[in-house]
Motif scaffolding. Structure first.
Motif, PDB file in Angstrom:
ATOM      1  N   SER A 371       0.836  -1.198   0.000  1.00  0.00           N
ATOM      2  CA  SER A 371       0.000   0.000   0.000  1.00  0.00           C
ATOM      3  C   SER A 371       0.869   1.245   0.000  1.00  0.00           C
ATOM      4  CB  SER A 371      -0.934   0.020   1.219  1.00  0.00           C
ATOM      5  OG  SER A 371      -0.192   0.043   2.419  1.00  0.00           O
ATOM      6  N   GLY A 372       0.292   2.339  -0.516  1.00  0.00           N
ATOM      7  CA  GLY A 372       0.961   3.636  -0.541  1.00  0.00           C
ATOM      8  C   GLY A 372      -0.071   4.749  -0.541  1.00  0.00           C
ATOM      9  N   ALA A 373       0.205   5.857   0.181  1.00  0.00           N
ATOM     10  CA  ALA A 373      -0.766   6.941   0.360  1.00  0.00           C
ATOM     11  C   ALA A 373      -0.633   7.972  -0.758  1.00  0.00           C
ATOM     12  CB  ALA A 373      -0.561   7.608   1.710  1.00  0.00           C
ATOM     13  N   PHE A 374      -1.794   8.484  -1.244  1.00  0.00           N
ATOM     14  CA  PHE A 374      -1.865   9.590  -2.193  1.00  0.00           C
ATOM     15  C   PHE A 374      -2.458  10.774  -1.436  1.00  0.00           C
ATOM     16  CE2 PHE A 374      -3.494  11.937  -5.904  1.00  0.00           C
ATOM     17  CZ  PHE A 374      -2.384  11.873  -6.739  1.00  0.00           C
ATOM     18  N   ILE A 375      -1.645  11.834  -1.197  1.00  0.00           N
ATOM     19  CA  ILE A 375      -2.010  12.871  -0.242  1.00  0.00           C
ATOM     20  C   ILE A 375      -2.189  14.213  -0.929  1.00  0.00           C
ATOM     21  CG2 ILE A 375      -0.807  11.708   1.643  1.00  0.00           C
ATOM     22  CD1 ILE A 375       1.511  13.665   1.248  1.00  0.00           C
ATOM     23  N   GLN A 386      -0.394  13.932  -4.665  1.00  0.00           N
ATOM     24  CA  GLN A 386       0.927  13.361  -4.940  1.00  0.00           C
ATOM     25  C   GLN A 386       1.150  12.150  -4.046  1.00  0.00           C
ATOM     26  OE1 GLN A 386       4.032  16.029  -3.781  1.00  0.00           O
ATOM     27  NE2 GLN A 386       3.215  16.379  -1.742  1.00  0.00           N
ATOM     28  N   TYR A 387       2.029  11.236  -4.499  1.00  0.00           N
ATOM     29  CA  TYR A 387       2.538  10.145  -3.681  1.00  0.00           C
ATOM     30  C   TYR A 387       3.782  10.659  -2.961  1.00  0.00           C
ATOM     31  CZ  TYR A 387      -0.410   6.596  -5.871  1.00  0.00           C
ATOM     32  OH  TYR A 387      -1.467   5.849  -6.290  1.00  0.00           O
ATOM     33  N   ARG A 388       3.771  10.617  -1.616  1.00  0.00           N
ATOM     34  CA  ARG A 388       4.924  11.106  -0.865  1.00  0.00           C
ATOM     35  C   ARG A 388       5.728   9.977  -0.261  1.00  0.00           C
ATOM     36  NH1 ARG A 388       4.305  14.578   4.579  1.00  0.00           N
ATOM     37  NH2 ARG A 388       3.827  12.478   5.314  1.00  0.00           N
ATOM     38  N   ASP A 389       5.063   9.082   0.428  1.00  0.00           N
ATOM     39  CA  ASP A 389       5.784   8.014   1.118  1.00  0.00           C
ATOM     40  C   ASP A 389       5.980   6.831   0.183  1.00  0.00           C
ATOM     41  OD1 ASP A 389       3.855   8.693   4.066  1.00  0.00           O
ATOM     42  OD2 ASP A 389       5.758   9.552   3.407  1.00  0.00           O
ATOM     43  N   PRO A 390       7.065   6.061   0.340  1.00  0.00           N
ATOM     44  CA  PRO A 390       7.234   4.847  -0.475  1.00  0.00           C
ATOM     45  C   PRO A 390       6.218   3.783  -0.068  1.00  0.00           C
ATOM     46  CG  PRO A 390       8.923   4.964   1.229  1.00  0.00           C
ATOM     47  CD  PRO A 390       8.177   6.282   1.280  1.00  0.00           C
ATOM     48  N   ASP A 399       0.903  -5.857   9.964  1.00  0.00           N
ATOM     49  CA  ASP A 399       0.285  -4.551   9.725  1.00  0.00           C
ATOM     50  C   ASP A 399       1.024  -3.798   8.631  1.00  0.00           C
ATOM     51  OD1 ASP A 399      -1.926  -4.246  11.574  1.00  0.00           O
ATOM     52  OD2 ASP A 399      -0.431  -4.394  13.165  1.00  0.00           O
ATOM     53  N   ALA A 400       0.249  -3.218   7.700  1.00  0.00           N
ATOM     54  CA  ALA A 400       0.779  -2.289   6.701  1.00  0.00           C
ATOM     55  C   ALA A 400       0.143  -0.923   6.947  1.00  0.00           C
ATOM     56  CB  ALA A 400       0.482  -2.770   5.290  1.00  0.00           C
ATOM     57  N   TYR A 401       0.941   0.122   6.917  1.00  0.00           N
ATOM     58  CA  TYR A 401       0.461   1.475   7.174  1.00  0.00           C
ATOM     59  C   TYR A 401       0.744   2.364   5.964  1.00  0.00           C
ATOM     60  CZ  TYR A 401      -0.011   0.205  12.095  1.00  0.00           C
ATOM     61  OH  TYR A 401      -0.387  -0.372  13.261  1.00  0.00           O
ATOM     62  N   ALA A 402      -0.244   3.179   5.608  1.00  0.00           N
ATOM     63  CA  ALA A 402      -0.106   4.189   4.564  1.00  0.00           C
ATOM     64  C   ALA A 402      -0.570   5.524   5.132  1.00  0.00           C
ATOM     65  CB  ALA A 402      -0.921   3.815   3.325  1.00  0.00           C
ATOM     66  N   GLY A 403       0.202   6.597   4.901  1.00  0.00           N
ATOM     67  CA  GLY A 403      -0.161   7.891   5.449  1.00  0.00           C
ATOM     68  C   GLY A 403       0.556   8.183   6.755  1.00  0.00           C
ATOM     69  N   SER A 404       0.040   9.155   7.514  1.00  0.00           N
ATOM     70  CA  SER A 404       0.684   9.592   8.752  1.00  0.00           C
ATOM     71  C   SER A 404      -0.374   9.936   9.793  1.00  0.00           C
ATOM     72  CB  SER A 404       1.558  10.821   8.491  1.00  0.00           C
ATOM     73  OG  SER A 404       2.092  11.337   9.694  1.00  0.00           O
ATOM     74  N   THR A 405      -0.024   9.712  11.077  1.00  0.00           N
ATOM     75  CA  THR A 405      -0.922  10.043  12.192  1.00  0.00           C
ATOM     76  C   THR A 405      -0.464  11.292  12.935  1.00  0.00           C
ATOM     77  OG1 THR A 405       0.329   8.576  13.659  1.00  0.00           O
ATOM     78  CG2 THR A 405      -1.542   7.616  12.491  1.00  0.00           C
ATOM     79  N   GLU A 406       0.498  12.039  12.389  1.00  0.00           N
ATOM     80  CA  GLU A 406       0.946  13.251  13.055  1.00  0.00           C
ATOM     81  C   GLU A 406      -0.148  14.311  13.037  1.00  0.00           C
ATOM     82  OE1 GLU A 406       4.500  14.494  11.182  1.00  0.00           O
ATOM     83  OE2 GLU A 406       5.665  12.734  11.771  1.00  0.00           O
ATOM     84  N   LEU A 413      -6.119  11.836  -0.188  1.00  0.00           N
ATOM     85  CA  LEU A 413      -7.115  11.802  -1.261  1.00  0.00           C
ATOM     86  C   LEU A 413      -7.504  10.351  -1.550  1.00  0.00           C
ATOM     87  CD1 LEU A 413      -5.448  14.336  -3.707  1.00  0.00           C
ATOM     88  CD2 LEU A 413      -6.773  14.803  -1.654  1.00  0.00           C
ATOM     89  N   GLY A 414      -6.602   9.432  -1.289  1.00  0.00           N
ATOM     90  CA  GLY A 414      -6.841   8.012  -1.499  1.00  0.00           C
ATOM     91  C   GLY A 414      -5.566   7.252  -1.234  1.00  0.00           C
ATOM     92  N   PHE A 415      -5.545   5.975  -1.621  1.00  0.00           N
ATOM     93  CA  PHE A 415      -4.347   5.164  -1.465  1.00  0.00           C
ATOM     94  C   PHE A 415      -4.407   3.992  -2.425  1.00  0.00           C
ATOM     95  CE2 PHE A 415      -7.481   3.432   1.361  1.00  0.00           C
ATOM     96  CZ  PHE A 415      -7.303   2.064   1.332  1.00  0.00           C
ATOM     97  N   ALA A 416      -3.239   3.541  -2.854  1.00  0.00           N
ATOM     98  CA  ALA A 416      -3.127   2.381  -3.723  1.00  0.00           C
ATOM     99  C   ALA A 416      -2.857   1.157  -2.864  1.00  0.00           C
ATOM    100  CB  ALA A 416      -2.004   2.577  -4.739  1.00  0.00           C
ATOM    101  N   VAL A 417      -3.478   0.037  -3.238  1.00  0.00           N
ATOM    102  CA  VAL A 417      -3.335  -1.182  -2.445  1.00  0.00           C
ATOM    103  C   VAL A 417      -3.384  -2.375  -3.390  1.00  0.00           C
ATOM    104  CG1 VAL A 417      -5.806  -1.337  -1.992  1.00  0.00           C
ATOM    105  CG2 VAL A 417      -4.217  -2.460  -0.455  1.00  0.00           C
ATOM    106  N   SER A 418      -2.654  -3.436  -3.066  1.00  0.00           N
ATOM    107  CA  SER A 418      -2.649  -4.642  -3.884  1.00  0.00           C
ATOM    108  C   SER A 418      -2.335  -5.831  -3.002  1.00  0.00           C
ATOM    109  CB  SER A 418      -1.608  -4.532  -5.011  1.00  0.00           C
ATOM    110  OG  SER A 418      -0.300  -4.542  -4.472  1.00  0.00           O
ATOM    111  N   VAL A 419      -2.649  -7.014  -3.518  1.00  0.00           N
ATOM    112  CA  VAL A 419      -2.250  -8.272  -2.888  1.00  0.00           C
ATOM    113  C   VAL A 419      -1.330  -9.003  -3.856  1.00  0.00           C
ATOM    114  CG1 VAL A 419      -4.290  -8.497  -1.458  1.00  0.00           C
ATOM    115  CG2 VAL A 419      -4.327  -9.429  -3.754  1.00  0.00           C
ATOM    116  N   ASP A 420      -0.390  -9.801  -3.309  1.00  0.00           N
ATOM    117  CA  ASP A 420       0.591 -10.462  -4.156  1.00  0.00           C
ATOM    118  C   ASP A 420      -0.075 -11.455  -5.090  1.00  0.00           C
ATOM    119  OD1 ASP A 420       2.551  -9.022  -3.047  1.00  0.00           O
ATOM    120  OD2 ASP A 420       3.367 -10.599  -1.781  1.00  0.00           O
TER     121      ASP A 420
END
Length: 470
Positions: A371-375, A386-390, A399-406, A413-420
């Motif tokens: 997963s990866g966050a689109f912020i 834009q995609y900021r975090d890898p 656990d997989a985390y996308a985005g930030s809790t700060e 705006l959304g996030f990309a996610v996939s399964v292997d």
């Protein structure tokens, strides 16, 4: 249709034709250029091929052709017309999940997709063989715009409760009915569990049998206590001696002052003077508890571990080792982490107005997730984020985390996610701020390079709630 052109000039000229407007991708011009002598007329064929998708809106659609003379490019002309696209309907429905389990109720969701090019009005009803279930459907009537989806919340309640025993499967059908069209039936299964587990019934039966057996043995074999000294005196002829008291008639002894008072119960305090005496051992076990109670100190509380997506998905995997599951939760600005949702349940608050800044996912039976966050991008010039975090890649049960809790984290705006690859595919819907639920979308199963995107790319919007299934 045919387009005729006349050269009213005094020189030989070549004219180039180009389809413009919203129908340009579906319009072909043959030939693309035409050479005419002065005073002559030529014609080209326009062929329209609108796709059978919601993008081809039913009704009149304007089109235009740009005609550019090679010798006089400033004399460009654009004739226009209307193409009427006939309506067509195509409706699909899916239960998420198709099998629900419960003791008193089950809550599946019905996703209805309008793949046609005209608005669809439909009603939803439920039925089953034997009238074993009751149905609470909300909303029971839906209106769906072309290319959109509607979600119907359904509550299944069994008419009879299974108090003890194994679970029973109750098949049911949800029918999507439209006027003048054969109903679209979607089948599902409700697994009704026993209200009390079988092991509890077995334990109660065994305990009752043991209690009855102990009572009967006590009644049948109650010991008789007699004094052997009294019997010997009677045999010797001494009958005027006072009777020897039995052990039961002896007066109880007073408690010794050397015995310390027992420790107080956890969470309570002893009355004044009931603390541990000087010289009492202070170590682990009961002695330590008594000393702490006498001092009046508070018992330390152990903080419960945080329930993450991985915690929930491992519990599901333990119950269903061969199945595929996904659990997830969202971090909302000003509210913190939501509760964990799994397999199509809603995480977040639709219409709450608060943006999501982080997403926590975990899966089982899929060989891992990515997963990866689109912020939000404050420096955007094209209106997108834009995609900021890898991307973060994890294996099953982690656990997989996308985005930030700060506190000042940008909203997602959304996030990309996939399964292997080889582990199935992933489907999703999302609620976008000031909009509605998006349609059900899935990635391609078995493609390791494929992923799906949850949410919007608009820099001025954000997601407020999501659902995921694998």
């Amino acid at each position: 249709m045919r387009l005729r052109l006349r050269n009213t000039g005094d020189v030989v000229d070549e004219y180039r034709f180009e389809a413009v407007g919203s129908l340009a991708p579906w319009t072909a011009v043959e030939p693309e250029s035409l050479r005419l002598y002065p005073g002559t007329t030529g014609s080209v064929e326009l062929t329209f091929a609108p796709p059978r998708t919601p993008d081809a809106t039913a009704g009149p659609n304007p089109y235009a052709v740009r005609i550019t003379p090679t010798a006089h490019p400033e004399a460009t002309t654009v004739p226009e017309g209307n193409l009427t696209i006939t309506p067509f309907t195509e409706v699909r429905a899916e239960l998420v999940p198709s099998t629900v389990k419960g003791r008193l109720r089950g809550r599946p969701r019905l996703a209805v997709d309008n793949l046609g090019n005209t608005k669809v009005t439909a009603s939803v009803s439920g039925s089953d063989n034997g009238d074993q279930l009751s149905y609470d459907i909300h909303p029971s009537n839906v209106q769906i715009e072309p290319g959109r989806a509607a979600f119907v919340e359904t509550t299944l309640k069994p008419r009879q409760i299974i108090w003890f025993g194994s679970a029973e499967q109750r098949p049911y059908t949800l029918a999507v009915q439209r006027s003048g069209v054969t109903p679209l039936n979607v089948e599902g299964t409700y697994v009704q569990r026993g209200f009390l587990p079988r092991w509890l019934a077995v334990c109660l039966s065994v305990s009752m049998a043991l209690a009855i057996t102990c009572v009967m043995l006590w009644i049948g074999y109650k010991p008789q206590v007699r004094s052997a000294a009294t019997e010997q005196l009677q045999e010797a002829g001494v009958s005027n001696l006072p009777p020897i008291p039995s052990p039961a008639s002896e007066a109880p002894k007073a408690p010794s002052a050397d015995i310390p008072a027992p420790p107080a119960a956890a969470g309570t305090q002893q009355p004044d003077g009931a603390g541990a005496e000087a010289g009492a051992p202070a170590g682990d076990g009961e002695g330590a508890d008594a000393d702490a109670g006498g001092a009046g100190s508070e018992e330390k509380e152990t903080e419960a571990p945080e329930r993450t997506a991985a915690t929930a998905v491992r519990q599901l995997a333990a119950k269903d080792p061969t199945g595929r599951h996904i659990c997830y939760r969202v971090f909302t600005a000003g509210q913190g982490w939501s509760g964990v949702a799994c397999d199509g349940e809603t995480a977040g608050t639709e219409g709450g107005g608060k943006p999501i800044t982080a997403v926590n996912t975990a899966s089982s039976g899929t060989k891992g997730t990515s997963s990866g966050a689109f912020i939000h991008n404050p420096a955007s010039t094209d209106g997108t984020g834009q995609y900021r975090d890898p991307w973060q890649n994890v294996t099953d049960g982690l656990d997989a985390y996308a985005g930030s809790t700060e506190e000042d984290a940008p909203h997602m705006l959304g996030f990309a996610v996939s399964v292997d690859g080889g582990g199935g595919n992933i489907c999703h819907t999302s609620y976008v701020h000031n909009d509605t639920w998006t349609g059900l979308a899935c990635d391609k199963p078995g493609d390791q390079l494929n992923f799906t995107y949850v949410g919007t790319h608009d820099n001025n919007l954000w997601i407020e709630a999501i659902t995921l299934t694998v």
